[in-house]
Scaffold this motif. Structure first.
Motif, PDB file in Angstrom:
ATOM      1  N   ASP A  33       0.836  -1.194   0.000  1.00  0.00           N
ATOM      2  CA  ASP A  33       0.000   0.000   0.000  1.00  0.00           C
ATOM      3  C   ASP A  33       0.877   1.253   0.000  1.00  0.00           C
ATOM      4  OD1 ASP A  33      -1.436   2.274   1.660  1.00  0.00           O
ATOM      5  OD2 ASP A  33      -3.013   1.032   0.782  1.00  0.00           O
ATOM      6  N   GLY A  34       0.750   2.068  -1.041  1.00  0.00           N
ATOM      7  CA  GLY A  34       1.605   3.238  -1.223  1.00  0.00           C
ATOM      8  C   GLY A  34       1.509   4.269  -0.114  1.00  0.00           C
ATOM      9  N   ALA A  35       0.301   4.557   0.369  1.00  0.00           N
ATOM     10  CA  ALA A  35       0.136   5.562   1.424  1.00  0.00           C
ATOM     11  C   ALA A  35       0.728   5.060   2.744  1.00  0.00           C
ATOM     12  CB  ALA A  35      -1.335   5.910   1.598  1.00  0.00           C
ATOM     13  N   GLU A  36       0.488   3.805   3.057  1.00  0.00           N
ATOM     14  CA  GLU A  36       1.064   3.235   4.281  1.00  0.00           C
ATOM     15  C   GLU A  36       2.585   3.211   4.193  1.00  0.00           C
ATOM     16  OE1 GLU A  36      -0.807  -0.597   4.653  1.00  0.00           O
ATOM     17  OE2 GLU A  36      -2.570   0.263   5.637  1.00  0.00           O
ATOM     18  N   ARG A  37       3.090   2.833   3.031  1.00  0.00           N
ATOM     19  CA  ARG A  37       4.535   2.767   2.828  1.00  0.00           C
ATOM     20  C   ARG A  37       5.155   4.161   2.949  1.00  0.00           C
ATOM     21  NH1 ARG A  37       4.195   0.388  -1.567  1.00  0.00           N
ATOM     22  NH2 ARG A  37       4.711   2.093  -2.970  1.00  0.00           N
ATOM     23  N   ALA A  38       4.518   5.168   2.379  1.00  0.00           N
ATOM     24  CA  ALA A  38       5.043   6.539   2.461  1.00  0.00           C
ATOM     25  C   ALA A  38       5.151   6.989   3.910  1.00  0.00           C
ATOM     26  CB  ALA A  38       4.155   7.495   1.670  1.00  0.00           C
ATOM     27  N   PHE A  39       4.171   6.630   4.714  1.00  0.00           N
ATOM     28  CA  PHE A  39       4.204   6.974   6.138  1.00  0.00           C
ATOM     29  C   PHE A  39       5.377   6.288   6.838  1.00  0.00           C
ATOM     30  CE2 PHE A  39       2.764   5.843  10.497  1.00  0.00           C
ATOM     31  CZ  PHE A  39       2.776   7.111  11.044  1.00  0.00           C
ATOM     32  N   VAL A  40       5.559   5.002   6.586  1.00  0.00           N
ATOM     33  CA  VAL A  40       6.648   4.244   7.201  1.00  0.00           C
ATOM     34  C   VAL A  40       8.002   4.794   6.736  1.00  0.00           C
ATOM     35  CG1 VAL A  40       7.763   1.961   7.285  1.00  0.00           C
ATOM     36  CG2 VAL A  40       5.281   2.161   7.601  1.00  0.00           C
ATOM     37  N   VAL A  41       8.134   5.060   5.448  1.00  0.00           N
ATOM     38  CA  VAL A  41       9.391   5.600   4.911  1.00  0.00           C
ATOM     39  C   VAL A  41       9.700   6.948   5.556  1.00  0.00           C
ATOM     40  CG1 VAL A  41      10.505   6.525   2.830  1.00  0.00           C
ATOM     41  CG2 VAL A  41       9.312   4.324   2.743  1.00  0.00           C
ATOM     42  N   GLN A  46      13.016  10.404   7.967  1.00  0.00           N
ATOM     43  CA  GLN A  46      12.897  11.827   8.284  1.00  0.00           C
ATOM     44  C   GLN A  46      12.616  12.112   9.755  1.00  0.00           C
ATOM     45  OE1 GLN A  46      10.085  13.469   5.497  1.00  0.00           O
ATOM     46  NE2 GLN A  46      11.116  12.513   3.770  1.00  0.00           N
ATOM     47  N   GLU A  47      12.551  11.089  10.582  1.00  0.00           N
ATOM     48  CA  GLU A  47      12.284  11.277  12.009  1.00  0.00           C
ATOM     49  C   GLU A  47      13.477  10.779  12.819  1.00  0.00           C
ATOM     50  OE1 GLU A  47       9.541  12.813  13.090  1.00  0.00           O
ATOM     51  OE2 GLU A  47       8.734  12.960  11.076  1.00  0.00           O
ATOM     52  N   GLY A  48      13.620  11.288  13.998  1.00  0.00           N
ATOM     53  CA  GLY A  48      14.672  10.843  14.901  1.00  0.00           C
ATOM     54  C   GLY A  48      16.009  11.486  14.590  1.00  0.00           C
ATOM     55  N   PRO A  49      17.011  11.159  15.403  1.00  0.00           N
ATOM     56  CA  PRO A  49      18.347  11.729  15.203  1.00  0.00           C
ATOM     57  C   PRO A  49      18.898  11.384  13.817  1.00  0.00           C
ATOM     58  CG  PRO A  49      18.185  10.600  17.325  1.00  0.00           C
ATOM     59  CD  PRO A  49      16.949  10.269  16.562  1.00  0.00           C
ATOM     60  N   ILE A  50      19.629  12.303  13.253  1.00  0.00           N
ATOM     61  CA  ILE A  50      20.132  12.146  11.884  1.00  0.00           C
ATOM     62  C   ILE A  50      21.023  10.914  11.747  1.00  0.00           C
ATOM     63  CG2 ILE A  50      22.104  13.703  12.185  1.00  0.00           C
ATOM     64  CD1 ILE A  50      19.959  13.458   9.001  1.00  0.00           C
ATOM     65  N   HIS A  51      21.821  10.590  12.765  1.00  0.00           N
ATOM     66  CA  HIS A  51      22.683   9.412  12.648  1.00  0.00           C
ATOM     67  C   HIS A  51      21.864   8.122  12.642  1.00  0.00           C
ATOM     68  CE1 HIS A  51      22.330   9.842  17.033  1.00  0.00           C
ATOM     69  NE2 HIS A  51      22.582   8.539  17.108  1.00  0.00           N
ATOM     70  N   HIS A  52      20.706   8.109  13.279  1.00  0.00           N
ATOM     71  CA  HIS A  52      19.818   6.939  13.213  1.00  0.00           C
ATOM     72  C   HIS A  52      19.221   6.814  11.820  1.00  0.00           C
ATOM     73  CE1 HIS A  52      19.213   5.977  17.649  1.00  0.00           C
ATOM     74  NE2 HIS A  52      20.106   6.963  17.608  1.00  0.00           N
ATOM     75  N   ARG A  53      18.815   7.946  11.260  1.00  0.00           N
ATOM     76  CA  ARG A  53      18.267   7.919   9.893  1.00  0.00           C
ATOM     77  C   ARG A  53      19.317   7.419   8.915  1.00  0.00           C
ATOM     78  NH1 ARG A  53      16.311  13.876   9.314  1.00  0.00           N
ATOM     79  NH2 ARG A  53      16.971  14.235  11.442  1.00  0.00           N
ATOM     80  N   CYS A 129      11.960  -6.334  21.907  1.00  0.00           N
ATOM     81  CA  CYS A 129      13.093  -5.419  21.676  1.00  0.00           C
ATOM     82  C   CYS A 129      13.039  -4.797  20.286  1.00  0.00           C
ATOM     83  CB  CYS A 129      14.414  -6.159  21.838  1.00  0.00           C
ATOM     84  SG  CYS A 129      14.799  -6.587  23.552  1.00  0.00           S
ATOM     85  N   LEU A 130      12.666  -5.596  19.298  1.00  0.00           N
ATOM     86  CA  LEU A 130      12.670  -5.110  17.913  1.00  0.00           C
ATOM     87  C   LEU A 130      11.496  -4.202  17.592  1.00  0.00           C
ATOM     88  CD1 LEU A 130      13.834  -8.416  16.247  1.00  0.00           C
ATOM     89  CD2 LEU A 130      15.082  -6.243  16.211  1.00  0.00           C
ATOM     90  N   THR A 131      10.389  -4.344  18.293  1.00  0.00           N
ATOM     91  CA  THR A 131       9.191  -3.562  17.957  1.00  0.00           C
ATOM     92  C   THR A 131       8.938  -2.412  18.918  1.00  0.00           C
ATOM     93  OG1 THR A 131       7.766  -5.092  19.182  1.00  0.00           O
ATOM     94  CG2 THR A 131       8.040  -5.493  16.813  1.00  0.00           C
ATOM     95  N   HIS A 136      11.189   5.722  14.452  1.00  0.00           N
ATOM     96  CA  HIS A 136      12.313   5.546  13.539  1.00  0.00           C
ATOM     97  C   HIS A 136      13.089   4.275  13.869  1.00  0.00           C
ATOM     98  CE1 HIS A 136      13.926   8.044  16.829  1.00  0.00           C
ATOM     99  NE2 HIS A 136      15.050   7.369  16.640  1.00  0.00           N
ATOM    100  N   HIS A 137      13.122   3.864  15.120  1.00  0.00           N
ATOM    101  CA  HIS A 137      13.798   2.621  15.500  1.00  0.00           C
ATOM    102  C   HIS A 137      12.927   1.406  15.204  1.00  0.00           C
ATOM    103  CE1 HIS A 137      17.574   3.471  17.405  1.00  0.00           C
ATOM    104  NE2 HIS A 137      17.057   4.339  18.244  1.00  0.00           N
ATOM    105  N   ALA A 138      11.738   1.410  15.782  1.00  0.00           N
ATOM    106  CA  ALA A 138      10.876   0.228  15.694  1.00  0.00           C
ATOM    107  C   ALA A 138      10.505  -0.097  14.248  1.00  0.00           C
ATOM    108  CB  ALA A 138       9.623   0.441  16.542  1.00  0.00           C
TER     109      ALA A 138
END
Length: 163
Positions: A33-41, A46-53, A129-131, A136-138
């Motif tokens: 699903d494109g809209a769901e994928r765009a949100f996840v991407v 684009q969220e969280g500390p830049i080094h995590h991204r 731990c993974l979820t 941006h992490h989960a």
């Protein structure tokens, strides 16, 4: 000895190599699903500390390289992902709404069976731990496990084909 890269790179240097379209194309394999994928991407790139991204981008792209190396012949006959778990939204109670408590990307648990057997307490701890954590992490973790599941499926298909 090679010189170690500087740890004080400006955020713009890291942001310059993060290409959300590359991650979008990669995740299309596991989230159609494109809209769901765009949100996840957006959450991953684009969220969280830049080094995590930057690190999530690099690891996801490397998984894409691995998938390309394995080829996609096995995808047509791949096992369905099996059991999956949701990645929970962590919202303050005053912002929570009924039905809005999970991100659209679900994480398969089958790859974790290679580490700990499904149903085991340690397996549940791995899933937790993974979820857990900021989006941006989960979501990056769930995306990586999803792509690893696909890579393992391709490798097994290739191994049984090559006999």
């Amino acid at each position: 000895m090679p010189r170690r890269p500087s740890r004080s790179l400006p955020a713009s240097a890291i942001a310059s190599f993060i290409q959300p379209a590359e991650i979008d194309a990669l995740l299309e394999r596991v989230l159609p699903d494109g809209a769901e994928r765009a949100f996840v991407v957006r959450c991953i790139t684009q969220e969280g500390p830049i080094h995590h991204r930057g690190s999530s981008y690099a690891l996801l792209r490397l998984l894409g390289v691995l998938l390309d190396e394995l080829g996609d012949e096995g995808d047509a006959v791949a096992d369905p992902p099996g059991e999956t778990v949701s990645v929970r939204l962590r919202l303050p109670p005053h912002m929570a709404r009924e039905g809005d408590d999970d991100y659209p990307l679900r994480m398969p648990t089958r790859p974790l069976d290679a580490i700990e057997p499904s149903g085991d307490r340690k397996h549940a701890a791995l899933v937790d731990c993974l979820t857990d954590g900021p989006p941006h992490h989960a979501l990056a973790n769930a995306a990586m496990v999803s792509l690893l599941d696909l890579a393992i499926t391709r490798a097994r298909a290739k191994r049984s084909r090559d006999g």
